[in-house]
Design a protein around this motif. Structure first.
Motif, short mmCIF file in Angstrom:
data_model
loop_
_atom_site.label_atom_id
_atom_site.label_comp_id
_atom_site.label_asym_id
_atom_site.label_seq_id
_atom_site.Cartn_x
_atom_site.Cartn_y
_atom_site.Cartn_z
N ASP A 128 -18.26 -33.79 26.12
CA ASP A 128 -18.43 -34.74 25.02
C ASP A 128 -18.72 -33.98 23.72
O ASP A 128 -19.63 -33.16 23.66
CB ASP A 128 -19.57 -35.70 25.35
N SER A 129 -17.94 -34.26 22.70
CA SER A 129 -18.10 -33.58 21.40
C SER A 129 -18.82 -34.45 20.37
O SER A 129 -18.87 -34.08 19.19
CB SER A 129 -16.73 -33.17 20.86
N ALA A 130 -19.39 -35.56 20.80
CA ALA A 130 -20.05 -36.47 19.84
C ALA A 130 -21.16 -35.76 19.06
O ALA A 130 -21.38 -36.07 17.89
CB ALA A 130 -20.61 -37.69 20.57
N TRP A 131 -21.83 -34.79 19.68
CA TRP A 131 -22.92 -34.08 19.00
C TRP A 131 -22.42 -33.33 17.76
O TRP A 131 -23.20 -33.06 16.85
CB TRP A 131 -23.65 -33.15 19.96
N ILE A 132 -21.12 -33.05 17.72
CA ILE A 132 -20.54 -32.41 16.53
C ILE A 132 -20.08 -33.46 15.54
O ILE A 132 -20.47 -33.46 14.37
CB ILE A 132 -19.36 -31.49 16.92
N TRP A 133 -19.25 -34.38 16.00
CA TRP A 133 -18.63 -35.36 15.09
C TRP A 133 -19.63 -36.37 14.54
O TRP A 133 -19.46 -36.85 13.42
CB TRP A 133 -17.48 -36.08 15.80
N ASP A 134 -20.69 -36.68 15.31
CA ASP A 134 -21.69 -37.65 14.87
C ASP A 134 -22.80 -37.02 14.02
O ASP A 134 -23.74 -37.70 13.63
CB ASP A 134 -22.35 -38.32 16.09
N SER A 135 -22.70 -35.74 13.76
CA SER A 135 -23.75 -35.04 13.02
C SER A 135 -23.39 -34.90 11.54
O SER A 135 -22.29 -34.45 11.21
CB SER A 135 -23.96 -33.65 13.62
N PRO A 136 -24.33 -35.21 10.65
CA PRO A 136 -24.07 -34.98 9.23
C PRO A 136 -24.15 -33.49 8.87
O PRO A 136 -23.80 -33.10 7.76
CB PRO A 136 -25.18 -35.77 8.53
#
Length: 160
Positions: free
Chosen positions: A108-116
């Motif tokens: 899961d790459s959400a930690w990258i894309w969801d981070s400002p």
């Protein structure tokens, strides 16, 4: 075994690897300046290009550089515990490399894309995913970009 993936600025990466010499670590570096090779870990690949998200010969990532990263990753030992992606600020090129690795390892790459704090360079992401033999359709890329913009916008609104 899927490796843990990390994004760091180059200076912090150099500090981190010096204190984690006993881990099975690989490092991908996107640099805009020459690095002291003696300070780099032995299992490291460095490519020189600027943080430009459009084709700019001599300055942006090339297909050959992306293929070099891909070959490095595909030849890593299966017991590699951690892959660190690093660039000057640890925000754009390294985040793009790491996001592509998330796709490659089905993480899961959400930690990258969801981070400002991260702003993945889409040219680097595109070239590296292609070099890894992955296909990310334009709709999925647009959704990832929008997710990242939304995270940044929310952060700005909450900081004021």
């Amino acid at each position: 075994m899927k490796p843990q993936l990390m994004v760091l600025p180059i200076k912090k990466m150099l500090q981190w690897v010096s204190t984690h010499e006993n881990t099975r670590t690989a490092v991908l570096v996107a640099a805009s300046y020459d690095l002291d090779a003696a300070r780099l870990p032995h299992n490291c690949v460095v490519e020189m290009f600027d943080d430009i998200d459009f084709d700019c010969p001599g300055r942006s990532i090339t297909a050959e550089q992306a293929k070099h990263y891909a070959a490095f990753v595909q030849e890593l030992p299966h017991d590699t515990e951690i892959i660190v992606c690093a660039c000057n600020a640890g925000e754009s090129r390294s985040a793009a490399l790491c996001a592509a690795l998330c796709e490659y390892y089905n993480v899961d790459s959400a930690w990258i894309w969801d981070s400002p704090h991260f702003h993945p360079n889409m040219l680097v992401f595109d070239m590296f995913t292609q070099a890894l033999g992955l296909y990310i359709d334009d709709n999925q890329k647009d959704a990832l970009i929008q997710t990242n913009r939304t995270a940044f916008t929310k952060a700005i609104r909450h900081s004021g």
